[in-house]
Design a protein around this motif. Structure first.
Motif, mmCIF file in Angstrom:
data_model
loop_
_atom_site.group_PDB
_atom_site.id
_atom_site.type_symbol
_atom_site.label_atom_id
_atom_site.label_comp_id
_atom_site.label_asym_id
_atom_site.label_seq_id
_atom_site.Cartn_x
_atom_site.Cartn_y
_atom_site.Cartn_z
ATOM 1 N N ALA A 61 44.812 25.924 -21.455
ATOM 2 C CA ALA A 61 46.197 26.353 -22.101
ATOM 3 C C ALA A 61 46.503 27.671 -21.474
ATOM 4 C CB ALA A 61 46.034 26.753 -23.626
ATOM 5 N N LEU A 62 46.384 27.827 -20.106
ATOM 6 C CA LEU A 62 46.640 28.957 -19.420
ATOM 7 C C LEU A 62 47.949 29.407 -19.337
ATOM 8 C CD1 LEU A 62 44.267 29.972 -17.399
ATOM 9 C CD2 LEU A 62 45.867 29.306 -15.690
ATOM 10 N N GLU A 63 49.049 28.809 -19.929
ATOM 11 C CA GLU A 63 50.159 29.425 -20.070
ATOM 12 C C GLU A 63 50.382 30.111 -21.481
ATOM 13 O OE1 GLU A 63 49.632 25.528 -22.640
ATOM 14 O OE2 GLU A 63 49.430 26.150 -20.474
ATOM 15 N N ARG A 64 49.163 30.320 -21.984
ATOM 16 C CA ARG A 64 49.231 30.937 -23.245
ATOM 17 C C ARG A 64 48.724 32.407 -22.914
ATOM 18 N NH1 ARG A 64 45.184 28.645 -26.985
ATOM 19 N NH2 ARG A 64 45.581 30.573 -28.063
ATOM 20 N N CYS A 65 48.054 32.433 -21.804
ATOM 21 C CA CYS A 65 47.232 33.864 -21.284
ATOM 22 C C CYS A 65 48.443 34.789 -20.689
ATOM 23 C CB CYS A 65 46.311 33.512 -20.374
ATOM 24 S SG CYS A 65 45.067 32.470 -20.857
ATOM 25 N N GLN A 66 48.001 36.227 -21.130
ATOM 26 C CA GLN A 66 48.926 37.123 -20.528
ATOM 27 C C GLN A 66 48.257 37.716 -19.119
ATOM 28 O OE1 GLN A 66 48.350 37.410 -23.997
ATOM 29 N NE2 GLN A 66 50.242 36.150 -23.911
ATOM 30 N N VAL A 67 47.044 37.583 -19.113
ATOM 31 C CA VAL A 67 46.200 37.835 -17.860
ATOM 32 C C VAL A 67 45.176 36.817 -17.473
ATOM 33 C CG1 VAL A 67 44.639 39.662 -16.904
ATOM 34 C CG2 VAL A 67 46.328 40.334 -18.362
ATOM 35 N N VAL A 68 44.952 36.563 -16.075
ATOM 36 C CA VAL A 68 44.009 35.874 -15.777
ATOM 37 C C VAL A 68 43.314 36.396 -14.450
ATOM 38 C CG1 VAL A 68 43.531 33.749 -13.975
ATOM 39 C CG2 VAL A 68 44.963 33.442 -15.980
ATOM 40 N N ILE A 69 42.037 36.714 -14.702
ATOM 41 C CA ILE A 69 40.990 36.917 -13.944
ATOM 42 C C ILE A 69 40.225 36.146 -12.735
ATOM 43 C CG2 ILE A 69 39.205 38.772 -13.706
ATOM 44 C CD1 ILE A 69 40.291 40.160 -16.273
ATOM 45 N N ALA A 70 40.374 36.108 -11.720
ATOM 46 C CA ALA A 70 39.592 35.307 -10.849
ATOM 47 C C ALA A 70 38.281 36.077 -10.505
ATOM 48 C CB ALA A 70 40.427 34.740 -9.632
ATOM 49 N N ALA A 71 37.290 35.839 -10.978
ATOM 50 C CA ALA A 71 36.291 36.530 -10.829
ATOM 51 C C ALA A 71 34.785 35.771 -10.161
ATOM 52 C CB ALA A 71 35.756 37.329 -12.296
ATOM 53 N N THR A 72 35.093 34.654 -9.621
ATOM 54 C CA THR A 72 34.131 34.090 -9.050
ATOM 55 C C THR A 72 33.521 34.617 -8.006
ATOM 56 O OG1 THR A 72 35.116 32.537 -7.466
ATOM 57 C CG2 THR A 72 35.523 32.133 -9.856
ATOM 58 N N GLY A 73 32.236 34.088 -7.233
ATOM 59 C CA GLY A 73 31.757 34.863 -6.178
ATOM 60 C C GLY A 73 32.105 34.087 -5.062
ATOM 61 N N ASP A 74 33.123 33.287 -5.018
ATOM 62 C CA ASP A 74 33.790 32.482 -3.847
ATOM 63 C C ASP A 74 35.233 32.791 -3.727
ATOM 64 O OD1 ASP A 74 34.846 30.572 -2.279
ATOM 65 O OD2 ASP A 74 33.832 28.951 -2.937
ATOM 66 N N ASP A 75 35.577 33.557 -2.488
ATOM 67 C CA ASP A 75 36.816 34.074 -2.423
ATOM 68 C C ASP A 75 37.830 32.948 -2.518
ATOM 69 O OD1 ASP A 75 36.287 36.685 -2.120
ATOM 70 O OD2 ASP A 75 36.132 36.930 -0.163
ATOM 71 N N LYS A 76 37.564 31.759 -1.843
ATOM 72 C CA LYS A 76 38.365 30.679 -1.727
ATOM 73 C C LYS A 76 38.793 30.057 -3.179
ATOM 74 C CE LYS A 76 35.715 27.943 0.678
ATOM 75 N NZ LYS A 76 34.740 28.846 1.062
ATOM 76 N N ALA A 77 37.908 29.971 -4.089
ATOM 77 C CA ALA A 77 38.122 29.701 -5.211
ATOM 78 C C ALA A 77 39.210 30.680 -6.038
ATOM 79 C CB ALA A 77 36.777 29.538 -6.099
ATOM 80 N N ASN A 78 38.665 32.079 -5.916
ATOM 81 C CA ASN A 78 39.364 33.117 -6.519
ATOM 82 C C ASN A 78 41.003 32.940 -6.011
ATOM 83 O OD1 ASN A 78 37.364 33.940 -7.815
ATOM 84 N ND2 ASN A 78 36.891 35.463 -6.567
ATOM 85 N N LEU A 79 41.339 32.644 -4.791
ATOM 86 C CA LEU A 79 42.536 32.550 -4.440
ATOM 87 C C LEU A 79 43.400 31.340 -5.018
ATOM 88 C CD1 LEU A 79 42.107 33.330 -0.498
ATOM 89 C CD2 LEU A 79 43.518 34.682 -2.108
ATOM 90 N N VAL A 80 42.810 30.186 -5.254
ATOM 91 C CA VAL A 80 43.254 28.998 -5.575
ATOM 92 C C VAL A 80 43.541 29.184 -7.081
ATOM 93 C CG1 VAL A 80 42.791 26.647 -6.245
ATOM 94 C CG2 VAL A 80 41.877 27.311 -4.133
ATOM 95 N N VAL A 81 42.557 29.629 -7.831
ATOM 96 C CA VAL A 81 42.705 30.077 -9.332
ATOM 97 C C VAL A 81 44.171 30.858 -9.411
ATOM 98 C CG1 VAL A 81 41.964 31.409 -11.249
ATOM 99 C CG2 VAL A 81 40.483 29.633 -9.833
#
Length: 228
Positions: A61-81
Motif C-alpha cells: 500500500a505504497l500510496e499510503r506512504c508519505q516517505v519511501v526510503i530505498a536503503a538496499t545494498g544494491d544501487d540498481k534496486a534503489n533506483l527502481v524502487v
C-alpha cells in the motif's frame, strides 16, 4: 507519518528504529527471508517481498506512504524502487541510499529521487567538515530543486566576521539554515552577528557554491575590516 523502507539490513533496521522512536509508522520490505528479523524491530510492520515488483508495492500500500526510503545494498534496486514510488504511487518524499560513488550521478529527480544519501561521500564530508576551516564542504545533495546542503566554518580572516546576518548580501539561490556556535544551535536571525568559528549550514544551488565560498572565506585582498 507512514514510511516504507526497502531493505531490512542493518541500515534499514537502524533507520526504522529511529523513525519509530519519533512516533512514525514504519514498514520494512525485503525479499530475503534471512533479513526478516521481526524480533529486532518488533514495532515495525514487515513484508517479505521484492520491492522492485509492482505487485509487492501494491501489497505494501505504497500510496499510503508519505516517505519511501530505498536503503538496499544494491544501487540498481534503489533506483527502481525510487522510480516506482514516485511515478506509480506519487509518494511525496523519496530518499535513496547510494552505495557506490560512481553511481551518484544517477540518483536524481529523473529517477524519482528527492534526496540521495551517499555514505562514502557523507563520511568524506564529515571528515572534511571536522578539519576544514574556511572551505566549503558539501554535506548532502537534494535532487529535487537541484540544491546542496553545504557547511563552512568562518576562519579568523573571514570578511563577514562581525557582520549582521541581515546585512549580508547572500547570493541568489542560497539560504542560511542555521548557525552552530560552540554547543549552541542558533536560528539565523537578521540581527545575529556572525563570529569567527561559527559553523554555517546553508542550502545552495551548485552554481552558487563558488560565489558563496568567496563571500564567506577570506577578506578581499587581505584587507582588514573597518571597525564600526
Amino acid at each position: 507519518m507512514r514510511v516504507a523502507i526497502a531493505g531490512a539490513g542493518a541500515v534499514g533496521r537502524s533507520i526504522a528504529g529511529e523513525l519509530l522512536e519519533n512516533g512514525h509508522e514504519v514498514l520494512l520490505i525485503d525479499k530475503a527471508p534471512t533479513a526478516i528479523s521481526v524480533e529486532r524491530v518488533p514495532q515495525a510492520e514487515w513484508l517479505l517481498a521484492d520491492a522492485c515488483e509492482i505487485t509487492s508495492l501494491d501489497e505494501a500500500a505504497l500510496e499510503r506512504c508519505q516517505v519511501v526510503i530505498a536503503a538496499t545494498g544494491d544501487d540498481k534496486a534503489n533506483l527502481v524502487v525510487s522510480l516506482l514510488a514516485k511515478t506509480e504511487y506519487g509518494v511525496p518524499r523519496v530518499v535513496a541510499r547510494v552505495n557506490h560513488p560512481k553511481n551518484e550521478w544517477l540518483f536524481t529527480a529523473a529517477w524519482g529521487v528527492d534526496v540521495a544519501v551517499s555514505t562514502p561521500r557523507l563520511m568524506s564530508a564529515l571528515v572534511e567538515e571536522a578539519v576544514s576551516v574556511g572551505d566549503l564542504v558539501r554535506l548532502l545533495r537534494f535532487s529535487q530543486g537541484d540544491a546542496n546542503l553545504v557547511e563552512l566554518t568562518l576562519p579568523p580572516e573571514a570578511a563577514l566576521a562581525g557582520s549582521r546576518v541581515g546585512d549580508v548580501a547572500w547570493p541568489e539561490d542560497t539560504s542560511l539554515v542555521t548557525v552552530i556556535r560552540g554547543t549552541r544551535v542558533l536560528t539565523p536571525d537578521p540581527e545575529e552577528t556572525l563570529e569567527v568559528g561559527d559553523e554555517l549550514l546553508i542550502v545552495a544551488a551548485p552554481s552558487r557554491e563558488e560565489q558563496l565560498e568567496r563571500l564567506l572565506s577570506v577578506r578581499a585582498d587581505g584587507a582588514r575590516r573597518e571597525e564600526d
